[in-house]
Design a protein around this motif. Structure first.
Motif: not given
Lengths: 319, 545
Positions: B438-467
């Motif tokens: 896709x050209x656009x992904x809507x992320x609806x509270x994708x890290x809200x249900x996750x523990x902080x360290x896991x959420x951090x990993x997901x955010x890093x992944x999302x940023x890398x994929x954006x690159x």
């Protein structure tokens, strides 16, 4: 009372009346479709064609169906159920006492069976999967699995024949002392109780168990409340709606489904009267009984709906 | 030691698990826990989900959820080992000496009874006061906790008051029988950030005024730093670190604690918006049905290719509704959506397969967003077949590539969602969205249900994929820390309107509008004493007005 609740209840009532009207149309139409001719059955095979035609005119059988329906309905609204074909008696008169008898039996059975079923349900939840639960579930299931005539004759054998405590024939008459009346209906009442107990008890158990998973039950446990108090005060008020629905279905059964029990105990209720007249093809009586059954069913279901509405605090006390 | 309110020695807690098709077996979920708490002190229990913090926290009430039971050690409350006290003894303890405040007060209050009856129930049950005294006590507590109209607050039913008020009422319920110890189990986690700060302050005041001891269970170190005297860090049912709050926050000794303290260290360089945006929603006004009030009014946003727009707001601000409008699930009453140079049909039915492919979505609850009876290969493979007609070996190769991209190995190919952790599930959902290219992904509270360290990993992944993939994100969240970490632009929403919109630096630089100021100042800081500073500055600001 607030407007939402009043509106919802008014809606249910209006729907009930509409439904009852629809049922009356169905009953009327159904009896019209049946083969045979009322005039013919009154006068018999040997009647002359002129006599038949006269009687038809007299009874208004030549009028279009909708006119006959309206006059039937008009009579109903004034309490006139028509005349029985078989004996020419006024249906309302002969049915009145029997309806009262049926309701009497149903009422006292309900007074015993409903609290008992709910109490057993509460106890079954309290001792879930332990022996009291298993005994309650097992015995009520056994009772519902046995045909009602079997239970009826079993009770007669035990309490009337062997022990001689109670009469085997439930004769009641006008002016009978209350105590004697209660003695007379003890056995049919017990039979009916055994039949309807299991259904209500199991529904109570299931509905409460469903609620027992809620967080507020954990809160109650952590408040240091005892088992039965938690179930009665915190679980039961939130499981009223499904329980009431099943209770009402069973109460309806007490009125419309007691035929077999009435026959066994020779109880002069509506069921027996209906059976007699179905055998005689007495259409006006069948119509009248059908309508009373429908009214009871619809009425009790309206009560169930209204209780469900009233048991919901969100509707009772809106924001 | 006899003076201690609570002493736990060598606590061991086991649970019975019943895997389908296997014999039930016992597993140890907590082992070798030692702690003590003096009267009037607050101990914070912190850890990720599965760390055993709630299980340990509930042990002073002698309570285990589900098949959980305490199998070893001692739990002494007021010098008495409660594990020896039996069912009757536990009932005497619960609600009299030890009270409990649950995470979701909305679920923990019985909907069928008035608040007052529930608040004073324990006090009456244990015959600690007459009804009049108990009610007077409750009203006084309502006042202390800052509830509106304390005289009549108790006449209401739970559904008639807000979530923040319910949480305070729950605290009043715990305080009413004047217990020695209260267990707070994530009491502010379910609340909006601007509500959380008030509830937190109310709880802290109430603890100080009544001198009650407390166990405070949370996954949020910044929150517990405001309220606890001591903190115990837990992981996998064992203790990691235990010390004074200041020491844990300012000089954590263990690597795991250090990771918790320094979470959200993501650095992301803000990109400037392009001339022509990839997505622009113009003057969107939407309601869920005709006749119902508008949920969105006159919302306009734009998002450039390969960038991230964070839509931030509290529950009910309309941010998820905006996502539904953009995906076509809820046609707006007014306004239009332009995407990649063309105007999209308002309703999903009018959109082409190509439109749908280019616009994918990732959800908050990864486990309910996947079919539990499909394997990872099927879940990721389906969009490949649906959009690109890939089958057989080609599809298998692409699924493995995608698994590699989300940093999961080929061993996950045949797994079912139930066999994955929360973070892994969310990664699979990301891979499924990416599969459509896709050209656009809507992320609806994708890290809200996750523990902080896991959420951090997901955010890093999302940023890398954006690159690598040049995909744009519309990132819906209530969490400002996440926003700061990944956004290029920010839209702040409040009551269905965009109240502040611009690049990240513009939005986060003063002067602020009132709402953004409130929102930003409500986010707990990982620092002892932040709560008092925040409350004080708020009081000064309101006096200044």
């Amino acid at each position: 009372m607030n407007t939402i609740v009043v509106k919802l209840i008014a809606q249910r009532l209006a729907l009930g009346i509409l439904l009852l009207l629809a049922v009356s149309v169905l009953i009327f139409a159904g009896t019209q479709i049946l083969p045979g001719d009322v005039a013919q059955s009154i006068l018999g095979q040997s009647a002359t064609p002129e006599a038949l035609a006269n009687l038809r005119r007299e009874m208004g059988l030549n009028d279009p169906a909708w006119q006959r329906y309206l006059s039937w309905l008009g009579g109903l609204l004034q309490g006139d159920l028509g005349t029985a074909l078989s004996n020419g008696q006024d249906i309302a008169d002969s049915l009145g006492g029997r309806v009262a008898n049926t309701f009497f039996l149903a009422f006292w059975t309900a007074v015993v069976a409903v609290p008992l079923a709910i109490l057993l349900g509460l106890v079954a939840v309290r001792y879930q999967n332990r022996w009291p639960d298993k005994v309650i579930s097992g015995s009520t299931l056994t009772a519902i699995s046995l045909p009602e005539f079997f239970i009826g004759y079993l009770l007669i054998y035990l309490f009337a024949v062997k022990l001689g405590w109670l009469p085997s024939v439930s004769t009641v008459y006008d002016g009978m002392p209350f105590i004697d009346r209660m003695r007379a209906i003890a056995l049919p009442g017990a039979t009916l109780t055994l039949i309807i107990l299991a259904h209500m008890m199991r529904m109570t158990r299931a509905a409460i168990l469903n609620v027992m998973q809620s967080a507020y039950i954990e809160t109650a446990e952590l408040k240091g409340l005892g088992g039965l108090k938690i179930i009665w005060r915190h679980a039961f008020p939130n499981s009223v709606a499904p329980v009431v629905n099943v209770v009402m279905l069973n109460l309806a059964f007490l009125v419309v489904g007691v035929v077999v029990v009435e026959v066994i105990f020779v109880y002069p209720g509506m069921g027996q009267y209906l059976i007699d007249h179905v055998a005689k093809r007495d259409v006006p009586v069948v119509q009248a009984c059908g309508l009373i059954f429908a009214a009871v069913y619809i009425g009790l279901n309206i009560v169930a709906d209204v209780v469900s509405i009233l048991s919901n605090p969100r509707l009772r006390h809106p924001k | 030691m006899a003076d201690n309110l609570l002493d736990i020695h060598n606590l061991k807690i086991e649970a019975t698990v019943r895997p389908p098709g296997e014999k039930p077996r016992d597993i140890t979920i907590v082992e070798d826990i030692n702690l003590s708490l003096e009267k009037g002190k607050v101990l914070g229990l912190i850890g990720e989900s599965g760390a055993g913090k709630s299980t340990i926290g509930l042990s002073p009430a002698g309570y285990g959820r589900g098949g959980v039971r305490i199998t070893g050690g001692e739990v002494r409350v007021n010098g008495r080992d409660i594990l020896q006290s039996g069912a009757r003894g536990l009932r005497q303890l619960r609600g009299k000496e030890v009270c409990y405040v649950a995470q979701s007060a909305a679920a923990a209050f019985n909907p069928a009874h008035r608040l007052m009856d529930q608040v004073i129930e324990t006090t009456l049950e244990h015959k600690l006061a007459t009804r009049e005294e108990a009610e007077a006590r409750a009203v006084a507590l309502f006042r202390t906790l800052g509830l509106p109209d304390p005289e009549h607050f108790g006449d209401r039913y739970p559904h008639q008051v807000s979530g923040g008020q319910l949480q305070r009422a729950m605290t009043a319920m715990a305080l009413c029988p004047q217990p020695d110890l209260i267990i707070f189990d994530e009491p502010t986690t379910a609340l909006d950030v601007t509500t959380q700060i008030d509830v937190l302050a109310a709880i802290k005041d109430a603890i100080r005024e009544t001198g009650v001891g407390a166990l405070y269970i949370t996954h949020d170190l910044a929150v517990v730093a405001q309220i606890a005297d001591e903190i115990m860090v837990l992981r996998d049912g064992a203790m990691v670190e235990y010390g004074e709050t200041r020491q844990i926050i300012e000089s954590p000794q263990q690597p795991y604690t250090q990771a918790l303290v320094s979470v959200r260290s993501i650095q992301h360089r803000q990109q400037t918006p392009a001339e022509s945006p990839l997505l622009s929603a113009r003057n969107i006004t939407a309601a869920y049905a005709t006749g119902l009030p508008d949920v969105l009014s006159d919302v306009s946003i734009g998002l450039s290719e390969g960038q991230t727009l964070a839509v931030v707001g509290e529950s009910g601000s309309g941010k998820s509704t905006l996502a539904r409008v953009i995906t076509g699930l809820l046609p707006p009453r007014e306004g239009d959506i332009e995407f990649d140079g063309r105007t999209l049909s308002a309703a999903l039915k009018g959109r082409s397969k190509e439109d749908r492919r280019q616009l994918q979505m990732i959800y908050q609850m990864a486990d309910v967003a996947m079919n539990p009876r499909h394997t990872v290969a099927t879940i990721i493979g389906r969009p490949l077949t649906f959009y690109f007609g890939l089958r057989g070996e080609a599809r298998r190769k692409r699924v493995l590539e995608l698994l590699d991209e989300i940093e999961m190995g080929p061993e996950f190919y045949d797994r079912y969602p139930a066999e994955l952790s929360g973070g892994q599930k969310q990664r699979v959902c990301i891979a499924r969205a990416l599969a459509a290219e896709p050209k656009l992904i809507i992320c609806d509270e994708v890290t809200s249900a996750l523990d902080p360290l896991v959420a951090d990993g997901i955010l890093k992944l999302l940023l890398r994929l954006q690159q690598t993939e040049k995909v744009a994100y519309l990132f819906i969240t209530h969490d400002l820390a996440t926003v700061k970490a990944i956004a290029d632009s920010i839209a702040v929403m409040y009551q269905g309107r965009v109240v502040r919109y611009g690049t990240k630096s513009e939005v986060l630089t003063p002067p602020f509008d009132d709402y953004t100021d409130l929102l930003l100042s409500s986010v707990p800081q990982m620092k002892v004493g932040w709560l008092e500073e925040a409350i004080d500055s708020r009081r000064m600001a309101s006096q200044g007005h």
